[in-house]
Design a protein around this motif. Structure first.
Motif, PDB file in Angstrom:
ATOM      1  N   ALA A 117       0.837  -1.213   0.000  1.00 15.94           N
ATOM      2  CA  ALA A 117       0.000   0.000   0.000  1.00 15.94           C
ATOM      3  C   ALA A 117       0.873   1.264   0.000  1.00 15.94           C
ATOM      4  N   ALA A 118       2.043   1.177   0.618  1.00 10.88           N
ATOM      5  CA  ALA A 118       2.935   2.353   0.670  1.00 10.88           C
ATOM      6  C   ALA A 118       3.487   2.693  -0.710  1.00 10.88           C
ATOM      7  N   VAL A 119       3.684   1.678  -1.538  1.00  8.13           N
ATOM      8  CA  VAL A 119       4.353   1.952  -2.824  1.00  8.13           C
ATOM      9  C   VAL A 119       3.419   1.899  -4.039  1.00  8.13           C
ATOM     10  N   PHE A 120       2.261   1.260  -3.918  1.00  6.92           N
ATOM     11  CA  PHE A 120       1.371   1.196  -5.079  1.00  6.92           C
ATOM     12  C   PHE A 120       0.877   2.608  -5.416  1.00  6.92           C
ATOM     13  N   MET A 121       1.144   3.038  -6.622  1.00  8.34           N
ATOM     14  CA  MET A 121       0.791   4.402  -7.073  1.00  8.34           C
ATOM     15  C   MET A 121       1.255   5.453  -6.064  1.00  8.34           C
ATOM     16  N   ARG A 122       2.406   5.230  -5.481  1.00  6.67           N
ATOM     17  CA  ARG A 122       3.038   6.093  -4.461  1.00  6.67           C
ATOM     18  C   ARG A 122       2.219   6.207  -3.179  1.00  6.67           C
ATOM     19  N   GLY A 123       1.341   5.254  -2.972  1.00 10.56           N
ATOM     20  CA  GLY A 123       0.652   5.224  -1.677  1.00 10.56           C
ATOM     21  C   GLY A 123      -0.860   5.234  -1.783  1.00 10.56           C
ATOM     22  N   ILE A 124      -1.478   4.146  -1.303  1.00 13.92           N
ATOM     23  CA  ILE A 124      -2.948   4.103  -1.204  1.00 13.92           C
ATOM     24  C   ILE A 124      -3.290   3.777   0.259  1.00 13.92           C
ATOM     25  N   HIS A 125      -4.546   3.940   0.614  1.00 11.24           N
ATOM     26  CA  HIS A 125      -4.958   3.643   1.984  1.00 11.24           C
ATOM     27  C   HIS A 125      -4.995   2.130   2.230  1.00 11.24           C
ATOM     28  N   TYR A 126      -4.678   1.724   3.464  1.00 10.50           N
ATOM     29  CA  TYR A 126      -4.893   0.321   3.838  1.00 10.50           C
ATOM     30  C   TYR A 126      -5.432   0.254   5.263  1.00 10.50           C
ATOM     31  N   ILE A 127      -6.174  -0.821   5.497  1.00 11.88           N
ATOM     32  CA  ILE A 127      -6.777  -1.055   6.822  1.00 11.88           C
ATOM     33  C   ILE A 127      -6.162  -2.326   7.381  1.00 11.88           C
ATOM     34  N   GLN A 128      -5.768  -2.264   8.641  1.00 10.65           N
ATOM     35  CA  GLN A 128      -5.239  -3.462   9.297  1.00 10.65           C
ATOM     36  C   GLN A 128      -6.370  -4.162  10.049  1.00 10.65           C
ATOM     37  N   ILE A 129      -6.566  -5.449   9.748  1.00  8.64           N
ATOM     38  CA  ILE A 129      -7.422  -6.288  10.604  1.00  8.64           C
ATOM     39  C   ILE A 129      -6.520  -7.422  11.104  1.00  8.64           C
ATOM     40  N   PRO A 130      -5.787  -7.154  12.179  1.00  9.26           N
ATOM     41  CA  PRO A 130      -4.801  -8.131  12.645  1.00  9.26           C
ATOM     42  C   PRO A 130      -5.449  -9.324  13.334  1.00  9.26           C
ATOM     43  N   PHE A 159       7.618   3.475   6.344  1.00  9.33           N
ATOM     44  CA  PHE A 159       6.618   3.852   7.344  1.00  9.33           C
ATOM     45  C   PHE A 159       5.339   4.204   6.596  1.00  9.33           C
ATOM     46  N   LYS A 160       4.278   3.533   6.928  1.00 10.33           N
ATOM     47  CA  LYS A 160       2.991   3.815   6.279  1.00 10.33           C
ATOM     48  C   LYS A 160       1.892   3.498   7.286  1.00 10.33           C
ATOM     49  N   GLN A 161       1.320   4.541   7.831  1.00  6.76           N
ATOM     50  CA  GLN A 161       0.280   4.334   8.841  1.00  6.76           C
ATOM     51  C   GLN A 161      -1.018   3.877   8.178  1.00  6.76           C
ATOM     52  N   PRO A 162      -1.744   2.973   8.829  1.00  9.90           N
ATOM     53  CA  PRO A 162      -3.025   2.537   8.241  1.00  9.90           C
ATOM     54  C   PRO A 162      -4.106   3.616   8.326  1.00  9.90           C
ATOM     55  N   LEU A 163      -5.178   3.347   7.602  1.00 13.86           N
ATOM     56  CA  LEU A 163      -6.354   4.226   7.672  1.00 13.86           C
ATOM     57  C   LEU A 163      -7.111   3.935   8.970  1.00 13.86           C
ATOM     58  N   ARG A 164      -7.091   2.691   9.368  1.00 11.22           N
ATOM     59  CA  ARG A 164      -7.722   2.257  10.622  1.00 11.22           C
ATOM     60  C   ARG A 164      -7.173   0.883  10.992  1.00 11.22           C
ATOM     61  N   THR A 165      -7.195   0.587  12.278  1.00 13.95           N
ATOM     62  CA  THR A 165      -6.851  -0.775  12.711  1.00 13.95           C
ATOM     63  C   THR A 165      -8.040  -1.329  13.477  1.00 13.95           C
ATOM     64  N   VAL A 166      -8.486  -2.510  13.070  1.00 14.24           N
ATOM     65  CA  VAL A 166      -9.670  -3.118  13.682  1.00 14.24           C
ATOM     66  C   VAL A 166      -9.250  -4.409  14.389  1.00 14.24           C
ATOM     67  N   ILE A 167      -9.319  -4.393  15.706  1.00 14.37           N
ATOM     68  CA  ILE A 167      -8.874  -5.542  16.497  1.00 14.37           C
ATOM     69  C   ILE A 167     -10.091  -6.294  17.007  1.00 14.37           C
ATOM     70  N   ASP A 168     -10.388  -7.415  16.366  1.00 14.87           N
ATOM     71  CA  ASP A 168     -11.500  -8.245  16.800  1.00 14.87           C
ATOM     72  C   ASP A 168     -10.930  -9.413  17.597  1.00 14.87           C
ATOM     73  N   ILE A 169     -11.173  -9.406  18.902  1.00 10.96           N
ATOM     74  CA  ILE A 169     -10.516 -10.405  19.751  1.00 10.96           C
ATOM     75  C   ILE A 169     -11.087 -11.811  19.532  1.00 10.96           C
ATOM     76  N   ASP A 170     -12.240 -11.910  18.873  1.00 14.25           N
ATOM     77  CA  ASP A 170     -12.833 -13.229  18.650  1.00 14.25           C
ATOM     78  C   ASP A 170     -11.922 -14.168  17.855  1.00 14.25           C
ATOM     79  N   VAL A 171     -11.171 -13.590  16.925  1.00 14.82           N
ATOM     80  CA  VAL A 171     -10.334 -14.452  16.074  1.00 14.82           C
ATOM     81  C   VAL A 171      -9.218 -15.133  16.875  1.00 14.82           C
TER      82      VAL A 171
END
Ligand code: NAD
Ligand code: GLY
Length: 372
Positions: A117-130, A159-171
């Motif tokens: 996401a950091a390098v595609f078209m010089r940067g697009i948004h990404y969301i982390q669902i860890p 360094f590329k900060q996400p748009l959001r990080t969603v932590i679902d503890i169920d997984v």
């Protein structure tokens, strides 16, 4: 649902970390509402796809198509070739500058998708669902992305900060216990370096009861993420303070290297490394025996006893000198002054660490050392 806001003043950027149970749909709602594109992109791996075939697809409204790239599982694919395959996927499926990429997986997926996401078209948004405990409290926030190189782990990245990080503890219910303990290392590390209350919270329950107590677990994850968030806010690019997150990682790196990244998980190496760094801090006269005994007892309770071969001084120093944490004048070693407070010990010599390691091995360590 609990929320933490991470604000990076220099980058003029802010994003939120959502923590809770069954929260993926709700957490994506506002982003999806504002999304002007008709396709969302997801990167995951074979293990996670098999366990969670409908995530995140079923959480996305039907008018948005979800295109998914399923990568092989494992640290061995964390390289530039795989990032290239993510970029191929995005280009082939007509992603553009406004597209959002979702990383659904552990730290390996998050680091690679974030880098793409950091390098595609010089940067697009990404969301982390860890999906691992380690990625929920550590790699899923803070914006370090990248891959391994044959000359070093995580050597190529951005360094590329996400748009959001969603932590679902169920997984975490499907996470193997060994992986859970490895993630716990980074979780409790945040207590040792910056938040005594987090350690007190964790000491209220045996580790095996954490997964079955969502309220207790999500609070522990919130407290741990809050520590990482405050450190990253103060020093995003690791000019200084962020180095405290490397507590336990100097010896940890030596142990991972001599076991060729095969027999020890990163978190297991960090557990021993934190025990050593705490013991070292007592030896230096900066940490009390009492605090060390609390830390040592807690880490010992995790029940790991990695088997390693013995090494000589030259090998030890060679490995340390190649560590990313080494600077030209010496090691930036992280010690503790009390539980909840870390200190950066600049210019620590590799030779002195070797001597300390020899003495440490004579104590009640968490290691089982076999002759080479
Ligand atoms: P991982 O991503 O390899 O996941 C570990 C294993 O658990 C994998 O086999 C994975 O498929 C499986 N798994 C993931 N979620 C699962 C679930 N919910 N149920 C069952 N199995 C599941 O490893 P990790 O420990 O998450 O991350 C390690 C990586 O993170 C390393 O590459 C490390 O360098 C990186 N890292 C990055 C940062 C950062 O700041 N970017 C910080 C720490 C670690
Ligand atoms: N995992 C250490 C850091 O993010 O800086």
């Amino acid at each position: 649902m609990k929320k933490i806001q991470i604000t990076l003043p220099q980058a003029d950027y802010s994003y939120s970390v959502h923590i809770g149970s069954q929260i993926i749909k709700e957490s994506l709602d506002d982003i999806i509402k504002d999304y002007s594109e008709s396709v969302l992109y997801v990167v995951t791996n074979t293990t996670i796809k098999e366990l969670y075939p409908d995530v995140p697809d079923k959480m996305i409204p039907e008018d948005i198509e979800v295109k998914t790239l399923v990568l092989p599982d494992g640290e061995s694919v964390k390289n530039l070739d795989t990032v290239s395959s993510i970029l191929d996927f995005l280009a082939r499926e007509h992603a553009n500058r406004k597209s959002i990429l979702i990383a659904f997986g552990g730290g390996v997926i998050g680091d690679m998708a974030g880098f793409a996401a950091a390098v595609f078209m010089r940067g697009i948004h990404y969301i982390q669902i860890p999906t691992t405990l380690l990625s929920q409290v550590d790699s899923g926030i803070g914006g370090k992305t990248g891959v391994n190189h044959k000359f070093g782990k995580n050597m190529i990245g951005a360094f590329k900060q996400p748009l959001r990080t969603v932590i679902d503890i169920d997984v975490l219910k499907t996470l193997p216990r060994r992986e859970f303990i490895a993630g716990y290392a980074e979780l409790v590390k945040h207590g040792f370096i910056r938040d005594r209350a987090l350690l007190d919270h964790l000491m209220q329950k045996p580790i095996d009861d954490l997964v079955s107590d969502p309220a207790h677990l999500s609070e522990a994850i919130r407290m741990s993420c809050r520590v990482k968030a405050t450190v990253v806010q103060e020093d995003e690019k690791e000019a200084g303070l962020r180095a405290i997150l490397n507590f336990g990682h100097t010896l940890g790196h030596v142990l991972e290297t001599i076991t060729e990244y095969k027999t020890m998980l990163h978190g297991e190496a960090v557990i021993v490394g934190m025990d050593f760094a705490s013991w070292w801090s007592v030896k230096k006269g900066i940490l009390s025996e009492q605090d060390f005994e609390t830390i040592h007892g807690h880490l010992k309770n995790l029940g790991i006893k990695p088997v390693i071969r013995s090494i000589n001084q030259d090998e030890f120093i060679e490995i340390i000198a190649h560590d990313k944490k080494a600077v030209s004048k010496g090691i930036r070693f992280i010690g503790l002054t009390e539980i909840g407070s870390a200190t950066i010990c600049e210019n620590t010599s590799a030779e002195s660490l070797w001597q300390s390691y020899q003495e440490y091995l004579m104590t009640d360590t968490l290691l089982d050392v076999k002759p080479a």
